[in-house]
Design a protein around this motif. Structure first.
Motif, mmCIF file in Angstrom:
data_model
loop_
_atom_site.group_PDB
_atom_site.id
_atom_site.type_symbol
_atom_site.label_atom_id
_atom_site.label_comp_id
_atom_site.label_asym_id
_atom_site.label_seq_id
_atom_site.Cartn_x
_atom_site.Cartn_y
_atom_site.Cartn_z
ATOM 1 N N TYR A 155 19.847 -8.854 0.184
ATOM 2 C CA TYR A 155 19.878 -10.284 0.505
ATOM 3 C C TYR A 155 21.222 -10.785 1.034
ATOM 4 O O TYR A 155 21.278 -11.846 1.640
ATOM 5 N N LEU A 156 22.290 -10.028 0.844
ATOM 6 C CA LEU A 156 23.576 -10.436 1.431
ATOM 7 C C LEU A 156 23.588 -10.166 2.934
ATOM 8 O O LEU A 156 24.229 -10.882 3.692
ATOM 9 N N GLU A 157 22.862 -9.119 3.353
ATOM 10 C CA GLU A 157 22.763 -8.785 4.777
ATOM 11 C C GLU A 157 21.653 -9.583 5.458
ATOM 12 O O GLU A 157 21.760 -9.925 6.628
ATOM 13 N N THR A 158 20.571 -9.814 4.727
ATOM 14 C CA THR A 158 19.410 -10.545 5.248
ATOM 15 C C THR A 158 19.066 -11.652 4.260
ATOM 16 O O THR A 158 18.175 -11.481 3.425
ATOM 17 N N PRO A 159 19.788 -12.770 4.305
ATOM 18 C CA PRO A 159 19.550 -13.845 3.338
ATOM 19 C C PRO A 159 18.142 -14.421 3.464
ATOM 20 O O PRO A 159 17.586 -14.496 4.563
ATOM 21 N N PRO A 160 17.571 -14.812 2.322
ATOM 22 C CA PRO A 160 16.248 -15.435 2.380
ATOM 23 C C PRO A 160 16.335 -16.807 3.040
ATOM 24 O O PRO A 160 17.375 -17.472 2.984
ATOM 25 N N SER A 161 15.227 -17.222 3.646
ATOM 26 C CA SER A 161 15.167 -18.576 4.218
ATOM 27 C C SER A 161 15.026 -19.568 3.062
ATOM 28 O O SER A 161 14.771 -19.183 1.911
ATOM 29 N N HIS A 162 15.157 -20.825 3.382
ATOM 30 C CA HIS A 162 14.986 -21.883 2.383
ATOM 31 C C HIS A 162 13.614 -21.752 1.727
ATOM 32 O O HIS A 162 13.493 -21.788 0.500
ATOM 33 N N GLN A 163 12.573 -21.574 2.546
ATOM 34 C CA GLN A 163 11.208 -21.484 2.026
ATOM 35 C C GLN A 163 11.016 -20.232 1.179
ATOM 36 O O GLN A 163 10.372 -20.286 0.127
ATOM 37 N N GLU A 164 11.563 -19.101 1.612
ATOM 38 C CA GLU A 164 11.448 -17.871 0.832
ATOM 39 C C GLU A 164 12.117 -18.021 -0.532
ATOM 40 O O GLU A 164 11.557 -17.627 -1.559
ATOM 41 N N LEU A 165 13.302 -18.606 -0.533
ATOM 42 C CA LEU A 165 14.029 -18.777 -1.785
ATOM 43 C C LEU A 165 13.307 -19.756 -2.707
ATOM 44 O O LEU A 165 13.227 -19.537 -3.919
ATOM 45 N N LYS A 166 12.741 -20.785 -2.131
ATOM 46 C CA LYS A 166 11.972 -21.756 -2.915
ATOM 47 C C LYS A 166 10.784 -21.053 -3.585
ATOM 48 O O LYS A 166 10.485 -21.289 -4.760
ATOM 49 N N GLN A 167 10.129 -20.178 -2.848
ATOM 50 C CA GLN A 167 8.994 -19.434 -3.384
ATOM 51 C C GLN A 167 9.431 -18.496 -4.514
ATOM 52 O O GLN A 167 8.756 -18.386 -5.538
ATOM 53 N N VAL A 168 10.572 -17.829 -4.347
ATOM 54 C CA VAL A 168 11.094 -16.939 -5.381
ATOM 55 C C VAL A 168 11.369 -17.740 -6.655
ATOM 56 O O VAL A 168 11.017 -17.315 -7.763
ATOM 57 N N ILE A 169 11.976 -18.896 -6.505
ATOM 58 C CA ILE A 169 12.293 -19.751 -7.657
ATOM 59 C C ILE A 169 11.010 -20.170 -8.375
ATOM 60 O O ILE A 169 10.947 -20.167 -9.607
ATOM 61 N N GLU A 170 9.975 -20.502 -7.596
ATOM 62 C CA GLU A 170 8.692 -20.868 -8.200
ATOM 63 C C GLU A 170 8.084 -19.690 -8.962
ATOM 64 O O GLU A 170 7.575 -19.851 -10.071
ATOM 65 N N LEU A 171 8.154 -18.492 -8.389
ATOM 66 C CA LEU A 171 7.631 -17.307 -9.075
ATOM 67 C C LEU A 171 8.399 -17.023 -10.371
ATOM 68 O O LEU A 171 7.813 -16.590 -11.363
ATOM 69 N N LEU A 172 9.704 -17.269 -10.341
ATOM 70 C CA LEU A 172 10.526 -17.056 -11.528
ATOM 71 C C LEU A 172 10.242 -18.110 -12.603
ATOM 72 O O LEU A 172 10.521 -17.882 -13.783
ATOM 73 N N GLY A 173 9.729 -19.267 -12.177
ATOM 74 C CA GLY A 173 9.452 -20.338 -13.125
ATOM 75 C C GLY A 173 10.707 -21.006 -13.662
ATOM 76 O O GLY A 173 10.764 -21.416 -14.821
ATOM 77 N N ILE A 174 11.723 -21.094 -12.805
ATOM 78 C CA ILE A 174 13.001 -21.697 -13.211
ATOM 79 C C ILE A 174 13.365 -22.808 -12.236
ATOM 80 O O ILE A 174 12.724 -22.974 -11.194
#
Length: 113
Positions: A32-51
């Motif tokens: 992820y340092l070389e290929t950072p997630p987009s805003h939407q991708e990161l938002k989805q990851v946060i939702e999956l984490l439940g945090i």
């Protein structure tokens, strides 16, 4: 298949990867340092984490201290900060289907198998 948001320079991230490999898991590695997630991708990851987004931020990083510490930021602004400075994203993050965990300690990645 497990997706691993991975930083090869991080010992915890390397340990999590080794644990998944030892289980014979097929792994999609996202440096992820070389290929950072987009805003939407990161938002989805946060939702999956439940945090909330703040729980995913590494507050000891210089980028946080210099640019964001002490400011009142919305969840959207926190996500944008991580997109702009991917070093702020806590690592490693393992995702399998709709399950996701932060690998701290690294053994937590085994919970989603």
């Amino acid at each position: 298949m497990t997706t691993l948001y991975h930083n090869p320079r991080c010992s915890k991230s390397r340990q999590a990867l080794q644990l998944l490999e030892a289980e014979g898991e097929t792994i999609e590695i996202i440096k992820y340092l070389e290929t950072p997630p987009s805003h939407q991708e990161l938002k989805q990851v946060i939702e999956l984490l439940g945090i909330n987004p703040m729980a995913l931020i590494r507050t000891n990083e210089a980028e946080w201290k210099e640019n964001y510490k002490g400011k009142k930021l919305t969840d959207e602004a926190l996500i944008e900060a991580m997109v702009k400075h991917p070093k702020l994203i806590e690592r490693p993050i393992a995702i399998r289907g709709t399950d996701a965990v932060i690998g701290r300690p690294p053994e937590k990645v085994l919970e989603i198998l």
